[in-house]
Write a protein that holds these residues in place. Structure first.
Motif, mmCIF file in Angstrom:
data_model
loop_
_atom_site.group_PDB
_atom_site.id
_atom_site.type_symbol
_atom_site.label_atom_id
_atom_site.label_comp_id
_atom_site.label_asym_id
_atom_site.label_seq_id
_atom_site.Cartn_x
_atom_site.Cartn_y
_atom_site.Cartn_z
ATOM 1 N N LEU A 84 11.318 -12.952 0.543
ATOM 2 C CA LEU A 84 11.238 -11.846 -0.434
ATOM 3 C C LEU A 84 12.142 -12.105 -1.634
ATOM 4 N N ASP A 85 13.305 -12.708 -1.386
ATOM 5 C CA ASP A 85 14.191 -13.069 -2.504
ATOM 6 C C ASP A 85 13.479 -14.016 -3.466
ATOM 7 N N MET A 86 12.762 -14.980 -2.912
ATOM 8 C CA MET A 86 11.995 -15.915 -3.756
ATOM 9 C C MET A 86 10.916 -15.154 -4.532
ATOM 10 N N MET A 87 10.252 -14.222 -3.866
ATOM 11 C CA MET A 87 9.146 -13.499 -4.496
ATOM 12 C C MET A 87 9.618 -12.566 -5.606
ATOM 13 N N LYS A 88 10.896 -12.163 -5.529
ATOM 14 C CA LYS A 88 11.447 -11.291 -6.574
ATOM 15 C C LYS A 88 11.479 -11.990 -7.928
ATOM 16 N N GLY A 89 11.461 -13.331 -7.901
ATOM 17 C CA GLY A 89 11.354 -14.095 -9.140
ATOM 18 C C GLY A 89 10.001 -13.862 -9.816
ATOM 19 N N TYR A 90 9.032 -13.421 -9.058
ATOM 20 C CA TYR A 90 7.723 -13.017 -9.600
ATOM 21 C C TYR A 90 7.724 -11.494 -9.587
ATOM 22 N N GLN A 91 6.562 -10.868 -9.678
ATOM 23 C CA GLN A 91 6.598 -9.398 -9.649
ATOM 24 C C GLN A 91 5.982 -8.874 -8.352
ATOM 25 N N ILE A 92 6.812 -8.282 -7.511
ATOM 26 C CA ILE A 92 6.306 -7.677 -6.268
ATOM 27 C C ILE A 92 5.661 -6.336 -6.627
ATOM 28 N N LEU A 93 4.357 -6.203 -6.337
ATOM 29 C CA LEU A 93 3.654 -4.962 -6.658
ATOM 30 C C LEU A 93 3.786 -3.957 -5.514
ATOM 31 N N GLU A 94 3.761 -4.482 -4.305
ATOM 32 C CA GLU A 94 3.806 -3.587 -3.150
ATOM 33 C C GLU A 94 4.129 -4.424 -1.923
ATOM 34 N N MET A 95 4.796 -3.820 -0.951
ATOM 35 C CA MET A 95 5.061 -4.563 0.270
ATOM 36 C C MET A 95 5.131 -3.629 1.462
ATOM 37 N N CYS A 96 5.032 -4.197 2.621
ATOM 38 C CA CYS A 96 4.961 -3.463 3.857
ATOM 39 C C CYS A 96 5.528 -4.367 4.941
ATOM 40 N N ARG A 97 6.601 -3.935 5.602
ATOM 41 C CA ARG A 97 7.145 -4.707 6.720
ATOM 42 C C ARG A 97 6.921 -3.903 7.981
ATOM 43 N N THR A 98 6.784 -4.590 9.113
ATOM 44 C CA THR A 98 6.554 -3.825 10.336
ATOM 45 C C THR A 98 7.850 -3.308 10.934
ATOM 46 N N GLY A 99 8.972 -3.880 10.534
ATOM 47 C CA GLY A 99 10.182 -3.650 11.310
ATOM 48 C C GLY A 99 10.193 -4.649 12.464
ATOM 49 N N ILE A 100 11.352 -4.740 13.092
ATOM 50 C CA ILE A 100 11.568 -5.790 14.089
ATOM 51 C C ILE A 100 10.939 -5.440 15.435
ATOM 52 N N THR A 101 10.322 -6.438 16.023
ATOM 53 C CA THR A 101 9.903 -6.323 17.415
ATOM 54 C C THR A 101 10.607 -7.439 18.165
ATOM 55 N N ALA A 102 10.903 -7.223 19.433
ATOM 56 C CA ALA A 102 11.806 -8.149 20.111
ATOM 57 C C ALA A 102 11.545 -8.247 21.599
ATOM 58 N N LEU A 103 11.746 -9.436 22.125
ATOM 59 C CA LEU A 103 11.719 -9.673 23.577
ATOM 60 C C LEU A 103 12.892 -10.575 23.936
ATOM 61 N N GLU A 104 13.356 -10.467 25.180
ATOM 62 C CA GLU A 104 14.377 -11.398 25.642
ATOM 63 C C GLU A 104 13.766 -12.763 25.934
ATOM 64 N N ARG A 105 14.559 -13.799 25.688
ATOM 65 C CA ARG A 105 14.140 -15.140 26.077
ATOM 66 C C ARG A 105 14.117 -15.248 27.599
#
Lengths: 165, 165
Positions: A136-157
């Motif tokens: 996302l830091d790289m993409m900020k060099g361009y113009q981010i119009l919209e974004m959507c993150r799921t949030g973290i999902t996790a399992l133990e190894r």
């Protein structure tokens, strides 16, 4: 400030999310991300919460959440023994002049271009939260119009697992 | 029964999730999945909710949610013009006798093996919810030890976008 990834297995009842969210919201500390969805057992939902806050307060809330009738299990995921993943969809302004440059960044990060039109493109990226942030830091060099993150999902190894079948 | 994917842009305040969850929970119809996380604007969070229910009731709840002080925008995503993606982590019992067979299924679905030990493996898969379901159906032929889905995250195709920068 402590950051914790908590995993909850709860009865799949209407209203359970409200009770969980209100326990965490009441203390005034914010939820960084939260995901809730089905498990392999239709009677059980899984909630993954990322919170920041004082260690003692988190501990208290974990105890209170554990007391809810609908809670089957709650546990904190040890960062050293867990797999954390997140999914990002991001729409970036892109035309003939910068499409190749953006595509090159996407290739390096193994992001997939899943939609393209004359003025924009949508990319999909799955990875550890740090990788998503740095993309996302790289993409900020361009113009981010919209974004959507799921949030973290996790399992133990490894072989250890939590489930109610 | 109607299935709707709703996207909300809300102020990133403590407690907003409780209010949203309680509006949806109160009506007694269940949330299939919910994700909440950051946007490109730190003051705004994005909530993606998948609900099933009577069309009129969903419409009512959308109106009520829209009236919340913290709601900047709420809209339903048109399945014909949207990109729906979900992320799955699944831990499957696997040993020398069936590792190759499981790996072959993973390869066909483009799932990534992200953890492996003598008795189990963890796979990561990103895709449309139907693809995730059908991969899980295949995995049920083996033994699913634990799984975690993020729930659906979604953006509209094309240049249209919703954001508050």
């Amino acid at each position: 400030m402590n950051k914790e990834v908590l995993s909850l297995l709860v009865d799949n009842h209407s209203g359970v999310l409200t009770r969980v969210a209100s326990l965490f919201g009441r203390r005034g500390f914010n939820i960084d991300s939260l995901t809730v969805s089905a498990t392999d057992n239709p009677a059980i939902s899984r909630i993954t919460i990322v919170v920041q806050g004082d260690e003692q307060i988190i501990e208290q809330i974990v105890k209170q959440t554990d007391k809810l009738e609908e809670t089957r299990e709650i546990f904190a995921l040890d960062p050293n023994r867990s797999l954390f993943r997140e999914l990002l969809l991001v729409k970036v302004a892109a035309d003939e002049t910068n499409r190749s440059a953006i595509r090159e960044v996407a290739t390096i990060y193994k992001a997939k271009i899943i939609d393209l039109c004359m003025e924009s493109m949508v990319m999909e990226l799955t990875g550890e939260p740090d990788k998503i942030d740095s993309f996302l830091d790289m993409m900020k060099g361009y113009q981010i119009l919209e974004m959507c993150r799921t949030g973290i999902t996790a399992l133990e190894r490894g072989e250890a697992h939590h489930s109610f079948n």
